[in-house]
Structure formats: structure tokens, C-alpha cells
Design a protein around this motif. Sequence first.
Motif, mmCIF file in Angstrom:
data_model
loop_
_atom_site.group_PDB
_atom_site.id
_atom_site.type_symbol
_atom_site.label_atom_id
_atom_site.label_comp_id
_atom_site.label_asym_id
_atom_site.label_seq_id
_atom_site.Cartn_x
_atom_site.Cartn_y
_atom_site.Cartn_z
ATOM 1 N N GLY A 173 0.845 -1.194 0.000
ATOM 2 C CA GLY A 173 0.000 0.000 0.000
ATOM 3 C C GLY A 173 0.872 1.233 0.000
ATOM 4 O O GLY A 173 1.743 1.409 -0.836
ATOM 5 N N GLY A 174 0.644 2.085 0.960
ATOM 6 C CA GLY A 174 1.519 3.235 1.110
ATOM 7 C C GLY A 174 0.888 4.540 0.687
ATOM 8 O O GLY A 174 -0.121 4.589 -0.020
ATOM 9 N N LEU A 175 1.541 5.612 1.131
ATOM 10 C CA LEU A 175 1.063 6.978 0.956
ATOM 11 C C LEU A 175 2.152 7.800 0.281
ATOM 12 O O LEU A 175 3.306 7.800 0.726
ATOM 13 C CB LEU A 175 0.724 7.580 2.325
ATOM 14 N N LYS B 33 8.381 1.847 12.641
ATOM 15 C CA LYS B 33 7.028 1.482 13.046
ATOM 16 C C LYS B 33 6.018 1.614 11.904
ATOM 17 O O LYS B 33 4.820 1.410 12.116
ATOM 18 C CB LYS B 33 6.591 2.338 14.234
ATOM 19 N N LEU B 34 6.508 1.965 10.718
ATOM 20 C CA LEU B 34 5.603 2.049 9.578
ATOM 21 C C LEU B 34 5.110 0.656 9.195
ATOM 22 O O LEU B 34 5.896 -0.270 9.024
ATOM 23 C CB LEU B 34 6.312 2.687 8.374
ATOM 24 N N LEU C 252 -2.827 6.040 7.862
ATOM 25 C CA LEU C 252 -2.734 5.186 6.680
ATOM 26 C C LEU C 252 -1.498 4.297 6.664
ATOM 27 O O LEU C 252 -1.485 3.294 5.947
ATOM 28 C CB LEU C 252 -2.745 6.053 5.416
ATOM 29 N N CYS C 253 -0.476 4.650 7.418
ATOM 30 C CA CYS C 253 0.788 3.922 7.311
ATOM 31 C C CYS C 253 1.318 3.402 8.642
ATOM 32 O O CYS C 253 2.369 2.734 8.670
ATOM 33 C CB CYS C 253 1.866 4.815 6.688
ATOM 34 N N MET C 254 0.630 3.678 9.752
ATOM 35 C CA MET C 254 1.104 3.210 11.054
ATOM 36 C C MET C 254 0.033 2.447 11.812
ATOM 37 O O MET C 254 0.314 1.862 12.854
ATOM 38 C CB MET C 254 1.606 4.389 11.893
ATOM 39 N N ILE D 273 -6.511 0.857 6.335
ATOM 40 C CA ILE D 273 -7.765 1.274 5.709
ATOM 41 C C ILE D 273 -7.771 0.816 4.261
ATOM 42 O O ILE D 273 -6.781 0.942 3.563
ATOM 43 C CB ILE D 273 -7.918 2.806 5.802
ATOM 44 N N ALA D 274 -8.890 0.312 3.776
ATOM 45 C CA ALA D 274 -8.976 -0.209 2.392
ATOM 46 C C ALA D 274 -8.905 0.924 1.391
ATOM 47 O O ALA D 274 -9.236 2.053 1.692
ATOM 48 C CB ALA D 274 -10.262 -0.992 2.222
#
Length: 389
Positions: free
Chosen positions: A73-75, A131-132, A381-383, A388-389
Amino acid sequence: MPFNLNRYTDFLRQLVAEPSVSCAVPRWDMSNQRVIELLANWLADYGFEVEVMPVPEHPGKFNLLATAGQGDGGLVFAGHSDTVPFDEGRWQSDPFTLSERDDKLYGLGATDMKGFFPVVLEALREIDLSKLTQPVMVLATADEESSMSGARHLVASGGLKARYAVVGEPTGMTPIHMHKGILMESIRVIGSAGHSSNPALGNSALEAMHEVMAELLDYRTELQQRYHNPGFAVALPTLNLGCIHGGDGANRICGECELHFDLRSTPGMHNDELREQISRRLTPLAQRRKVDIVFSTLFEGVDPFYQDLDSPLIKACERLTGQQPASVAFATEAPFYRELGMQTVVMGPGSIDQAHQSNEFIEIGQLAPAAKSLRGLIETLCMAETRIA
């Protein structure tokens, strides 16, 4: 974590000091390499893996992708590294020297959009990257203000994979979930010149262009009957006949005439289809008038952008900023990230009213809330344990 204005200002001062104008006019166009190098060094110091990518067929132009963490995933925090040209005589201070007046930071690109990157750095400060649970990426592109060659190269190469993208254009941190598309085209009609005393001695390109313009205006009417989006201040697609040039004398039949126009499209419309439809309408006219009609693209264009209001990214931005999603009239790189499959929002500090202006500034009061919201996106979104979908 308190916002460190001195640190932010130091970062922005260095970015503003490096000219990175992109422009279709060669005498204005510059490399963005020094801006990319600054961002690369800072993000490497933060612990990111950094990749600097030359943009093919655009010497001196580079994209930057910095990544921390792993996952499917990722932001992405995405911004462009270039600025528009400037008129130094209209500036009250050196456009390449950041200055502070009345709680504002002035400099070329301060709002559009070099000022976004130090906000991202401030949001990342003291985050424990170990911690990501999903990666965080920072992307800086080339030539957004001219050809958008950097973003186009990313799409062509498939070189960016993530779930979410934040395009940090200046919106006052209002989440923007849609904007119009744009294309700019030239139509050249080639007839034949001759003495005006006898129409049979030539074939007027100007008279043929008169019919071309009528056809375009009819097409505009049809588009406006088919498409209506009340989410925009101007709810309809627009087509503007911008400029026309033709002929060389009142006593000569016009041998050649050229028209430039733009078309601003709403979500659900696609530039390639629009070009094809226009060409199909004008082909019979060219045959009937026995002229050549030559199309050329002035700007490759950007498709409309739309992100569903119920998407997790828009909902997260709405919650973190306290602002309702909205639309804007200007175009961004957002459609390219949507094309790559990402949920996308346009959201950053500053006001578009200051973009492309002399004495461009970003308001200091917007910076700390912006960094807090971006940090909240990272944490959400990353931790989070459950993505979240």
C-alpha cells in the motif's frame, strides 16, 4: 510535537534560492536538478531510500522518489519542483531570496509549490520509520508548470506503486476531490492565396476557418447539453476560441489561417476522445471546402480528476482538516496518480490566489496545522495496525 518554524524556513529558503523555472519558451526553461538534490539529501538524512530519475528526452530534468517502509500500500506526498517564470521588476524583493513580512514568507514558489515539501519534512520529523506498517513516499516531479513531463514519465514507466496520493497544491488544506481537465489545440486551415479581385484565383482559408469556428461552437453547445456538474462554480465544460491569425493583406485571398482554442472538461470526459470527436466533425468540412485542416497540440493536456467522496482517503482528510471536500478549476497532476490506481486528493497549504503572481507568499499561520494534518495521514494510513482499504 511543536512545529519548528525556524527549521521550516531554513528548508524553504534553500529551495527558493535554487531557480527551477519550467517553460515552453526555451529562454526561460531551466533545470530542476539543484532542487531535487536538496530534497534528496534531506530525505536521505531522514532515513529514506532515495532514487533520482532523469526524465527521458528532457535534458536537465529529474524526478525524485524517496521511500521509507515496505508494503503493498503506502502513501505518496507528491509535488512539483518547478516554478513559473517571473517578472523581477514587479517583485518588491528578490524572488530567489525568502523574506518574511506580516506573517508571510515571500519567494518564487513559496506557495506553488516549494512550500509543500518542508511541511512534509516537518510532518515526518521524529516519526519512527521502523514502526511504519505501510510505506511513506515523497515524490518531486519536473515540468508540472509546462509539459508535465515528469508525471507523464512516471505513468509511462509504471514507476510508482502506492495506495494513496496527496498532491500538495495550494488549497488552504481543503481536500480537493475533483477538478476540470484541459486541452489546448491549434487548427491550421491551408487554402490558396490569390488576387482578391477574382475569388476563383484562390481558396480562402479564412472563410473556411469561419465554418470551423461555427462547428466548434456547435460542438460546445452539444457538450454543455450532455455534461453538467454542479460541484463546479462553472458547472459546464467550456470551449474558448483564444486567438486567430491569418492572411497578409486586404487585397489578397487568405491562403492560411490558424486558430488556438482550449477546452475545459468535466469528470467523465477524456481528452483523446474529445480530440477524435473534433477531428471527425471537421473532416467533411475540409473535403467540402477543398482545404487542408492540420491539427497540432499546444499542450498535451490533463484529463479531469475525480475521487469519490466516500473513499477512505477523502474521509481521512476531511476528519483531519475539519474541512469539507471541494472542487477547483485549475488542473494538477492528480489524474496521473489516479491513472496509476491510487486514491488521490489535492491538498496543501497556501492559496492558489498567490500562485503565478509577483510577490508570491505563503501564510505562516497555515503551516503548523498543515503539518499536523499530514502527520495524521501518516499515522492513519501507514502506522495503523489495520490498514484502511
